[in-house]
Design a protein around this motif. Structure first.
Motif, PDB file in Angstrom:
ATOM      1  N   ASN A 187      40.611  20.748  36.166  1.00 32.51           N
ATOM      2  CA  ASN A 187      40.356  21.656  37.391  1.00 32.51           C
ATOM      3  C   ASN A 187      39.393  22.997  37.284  1.00 32.51           C
ATOM      4  O   ASN A 187      38.771  23.938  37.671  1.00 32.51           O
TER       5      ASN A 187
ATOM      6  N   GLY B  75      47.986  31.711  42.314  1.00 35.10           N
ATOM      7  CA  GLY B  75      47.334  30.758  41.346  1.00 35.10           C
ATOM      8  C   GLY B  75      47.389  32.054  40.332  1.00 35.10           C
ATOM      9  O   GLY B  75      47.468  32.980  40.469  1.00 35.10           O
ATOM     10  N   GLY B  79      41.550  33.386  42.366  1.00 36.88           N
ATOM     11  CA  GLY B  79      41.031  32.237  43.212  1.00 36.88           C
ATOM     12  C   GLY B  79      41.377  32.705  45.263  1.00 36.88           C
ATOM     13  O   GLY B  79      41.171  32.400  46.159  1.00 36.88           O
ATOM     14  N   THR B 147      43.771  23.604  44.645  1.00 40.51           N
ATOM     15  CA  THR B 147      43.618  23.715  43.487  1.00 40.51           C
ATOM     16  C   THR B 147      44.392  22.069  42.690  1.00 40.51           C
ATOM     17  O   THR B 147      44.365  22.543  41.349  1.00 40.51           O
ATOM     18  N   GLU B 200      39.029  25.207  45.937  1.00 40.65           N
ATOM     19  CA  GLU B 200      39.624  26.249  45.754  1.00 40.65           C
ATOM     20  C   GLU B 200      39.516  26.977  46.778  1.00 40.65           C
ATOM     21  O   GLU B 200      39.304  28.369  47.101  1.00 40.65           O
ATOM     22  N   GLY B 422      42.638  25.679  37.670  1.00 41.52           N
ATOM     23  CA  GLY B 422      41.214  26.336  38.418  1.00 41.52           C
ATOM     24  C   GLY B 422      39.977  27.567  38.242  1.00 41.52           C
ATOM     25  O   GLY B 422      40.568  27.828  36.829  1.00 41.52           O
TER      26      GLY B 422
END
Lengths: 464, 464
Positions: A187, B75, B79, B147, B200, B422
């Motif tokens: 990711n 997260g 993000g 994500t 994102e 992410g």
């Protein structure tokens, strides 16, 4: 630039005898299975490596020569046709296995590997590549990825998209990108791999792909069921799918069955004739699965969703039952069918099919429709047969009028005007039935980013 | 524009009391689970519909106000942090089921629906949403998609990406796009849906998603196996995966097990202590499957790939065995761990793990490493524990030096510096370890196409 100049310059870059200008090559490599457009390429190049491809693309940018990437040329939307003085980039000699790892169950191959070769390689390793369709003997993996090929096992295994762990591409600008590097989880920003899948060679050329393999299915078994209505087909699908893992759920109409059994002298699956037939496949790896399947069959009979049925007891019977579905396309090819590859969400299939039937019957009372398709995925192949007494040109002209209306019906149902065959030249003018004006503008912006000089398969999918 | 002006203008567009400026709201909605950056948003907006979101984005474009889309704020890469005077767009009130169809087995939900709500809805319908992870009680489906969340069932079910049949998004330019419309097969040009998955919130905001559901797994059964080496873990994976469909294949080290059993007063799975443990899960829906599993276990014992093992006989035992793996993160949180979420291709895991171990041992002899992760996907969670006598600030400073080297090792192995968490702010400076300069330039070009005024989550993933 003349063909001779192209040959001379390119062969200095990628090697002698790697460019052909002869009439035979121009004819073979300038067309695909659509046969609508006359081939008219300028030259045919045969790269051996990703670096060869890069050199060709850099050359094309410098000299404003349009490139048509060419795989197995089995496409049905004229995505690989060169009818406008293009340089055809042929992947036939890039057909090697680059790497294989049994723990990752992944194989990296060059883009020109033929689908059947990949399937055979997987089998040799005790593994399985599940994307399969009629053109597997000629189609190439790079072309499959570029059109996100589907086929007969999508209900369990998904589309080609779902099997691509990594791509090496040469962009329209001539850079080499290694996208996703075979990783399962990664990711780190926009997944450019998924942009190249289904891009029909308009963003660049796929030179290598890392493909996921899976375990070999065990004891595949087929049921063919006689079903009284499309809504009953839906109930059968729901009943089986909520309890078992199906590897296929196909359907065909009674007239399709009648034509196939007559043409190929095959036995009908059972005496009872019903308007539709469902073909289910699953892994019957032990008694428990078979018991479950029989219980579900009985449940369907009790609810009158099924009127009769048969189950394969061995490999020969399985092949015979599959033939009833797989031979349809070839059988009706003798009746000059007008074809369309459409999809809607599965639950809307009965209503959609009815709407198309009604329109065709009312507008062209003499036209016969043959339906078949991958109904577990909402993918219907519509075939309209030419009445014997109708002139072919007149038939196709009428069918073009049918197309416009069928696409409008498809749009009204929120469906796709190209479920698995892509856009190419054939569906380009109808793209707006499935994609909004804003989406098409974003597609053009993306195209411009990867191919600012408009040399990659120009005019396919989008206007240049 | 002052916060008061924003509130006044926006509330005229989306309704009274839909914008908050109070300190509590600014504090809650300005941060996520990372807690590294201080929250400093300008205002917090609470839309109810896709059209509300569109109005907010159009307003932001006209007034050059940056937007941070905010989901469950779980997260781990910052993000969804608003530390730079942004307008936070909170999806909490867009949490409804919009549509459900049992034949399609698909559900359309608003982006603010909590993961556990979706799982529960699926269960009520006799179906299953298989993407699952520790933050499912708070994380929202729009955030999961943004994500491309992974978790503990990826080996069978894939990432969030694999369950998205359609998206409604508001782009950075303020247009509403309906991407893929829930279709299984749709080959009509570039698949923009896959661009928004994992973006994102830098291209736009996901307001609705059509999610595929599947049948409920039957009779899940867990094995925990004691394994002498990482290469043996690979052999165990290969042996089982080539014959059975695993729903999970996790691993953890002996020190992870020792800490978990001590901290939670849990029983060890068996007497034998081995350097590593593998946790396998599969559906044991009938005797045949269980027989196969036991045969494979014996094969692993005979080859000395496994030294001991245990299998769950009921739901309680299954939960207890899963606890050994799932409680690790919470257990070691008391030792101030430095964490990283990395992946390589599965076959390279042993060598990669060894390389990181060796580097840390040689450079920081007092540091203890705890490894666990989703090894069937090549996804390793690296945890380094703070030595008791080391100052926290000094520990984290040293860990930053560890990071740079660990990412360099990851790059050398062709891996990902963010397998499932992410990029956000936390990994942005390290993106080049996994993506090439050319790829990053293409990402920026795509960003510019969808968000030319740079108002969508600016500074996340990419530099503005």
């Amino acid at each position: 630039m003349t063909p001779e100049q192209i040959k001379q310059t390119l062969e200095a870059l990628i090697g002698k005898d790697r460019v052909r200008l002869d009439g035979e090559a121009l004819d073979i490599y300038g067309r695909d299975w659509t046969k609508i457009h006359s081939p008219k390429p300028r030259a045919i190049a045969f790269p051996r490596t990703t670096e060869d491809v890069q050199k060709i693309v850099q050359f094309a940018n410098q000299n404003q020569v349009a490139i048509v990437p060419s795989g197995g040329r089995t496409g049905l939307s004229a995505g690989a046709v060169a009818s406008n003085n293009e340089l055809v980039l042929v992947m036939d000699y890039m057909n090697q296995v680059v790497d294989f790892n049994p723990i990752d169950r992944s194989v990296t191959v060059q883009g020109g590997m033929i689908t059947e070769q990949l399937q055979a390689f997987a089998e040799e390793q005790g593994l399985y590549y599940p994307v399969d369709f009629a053109s597997a003997g000629s189609s190439q993996i790079g072309g499959n990825i570029s059109t996100n090929a589907g086929g007969i096992k999508v209900i369990k295994y998904g589309m080609t998209r779902d099997w691509v762990l990594g791509l090496t591409v040469v962009t329209g600008k001539g850079e080499i990108l290694n996208l996703n590097k075979g990783l399962i989880k990664n990711n780190t920003g926009y997944d450019l791999r998924h942009l190249f899948i289904g891009a029909e060679g308009t963003l660049g050329i796929i030179t290598e792909a890392t493909i996921k393999l899976t375990r070999t299915p065990k004891d595949l078994t087929v049921m063919v069921l006689g079903v009284p209505s499309m809504s009953a087909v839906m109930e059968v699908l729901k009943t089986f799918q909520n309890t078992m893992d199906l590897t296929a759920f196909e359907f065909f109409s009674e007239n399709a069955l009648a034509k196939v059994t007559a043409h190929h002298q095959l036995q009908r699956p059972f005496e009872t004739a019903t308007p539709y037939y469902a073909l289910l496949e699953f892994e019957a790896e032990n008694e428990g699965v078979m018991d479950t399947a029989m219980q579900l069959f009985e449940e369907c009979m009790e609810n009158a969703w099924v009127e009769d049925g048969v189950i394969s007891q061995n490999e020969t019977q399985l092949q015979n039952l599959w033939s009833l579905r797989e031979f349809i396309s070839e059988t009706i090819s003798h009746e000059t069918p007008y074809k369309n590859d459409l999809s809607v969400i599965v639950s809307k299939v009965p209503e959609f099919l009815q709407a198309v039937d009604t329109f065709v019957e009312e507008t062209y009372p003499g036209f016969e429709i043959v339906w078949f398709g991958h109904i577990g995925d909402g993918n219907l192949h519509l075939n309209i047969l030419k009445p014997k007494d109708l002139d072919q040109a007149e038939f196709f002209e009428k069918c073009h009028q049918v197309s416009a209306k069928v696409f409008a019906i498809t749009q009204a149902f929120g469906g796709s005007v190209s479920a698995e065959h892509g856009v190419g030249l054939v569906k380009k003018d109808f793209l707006h039935f499935s994609r909004s004006p804003e989406e098409i503008l974003y597609m053009q912006a993306i195209k411009n980013a990867f191919d600012p000089n408009k040399i990659m398969n120009p005019g396919k999918m989008l206007d240049s």
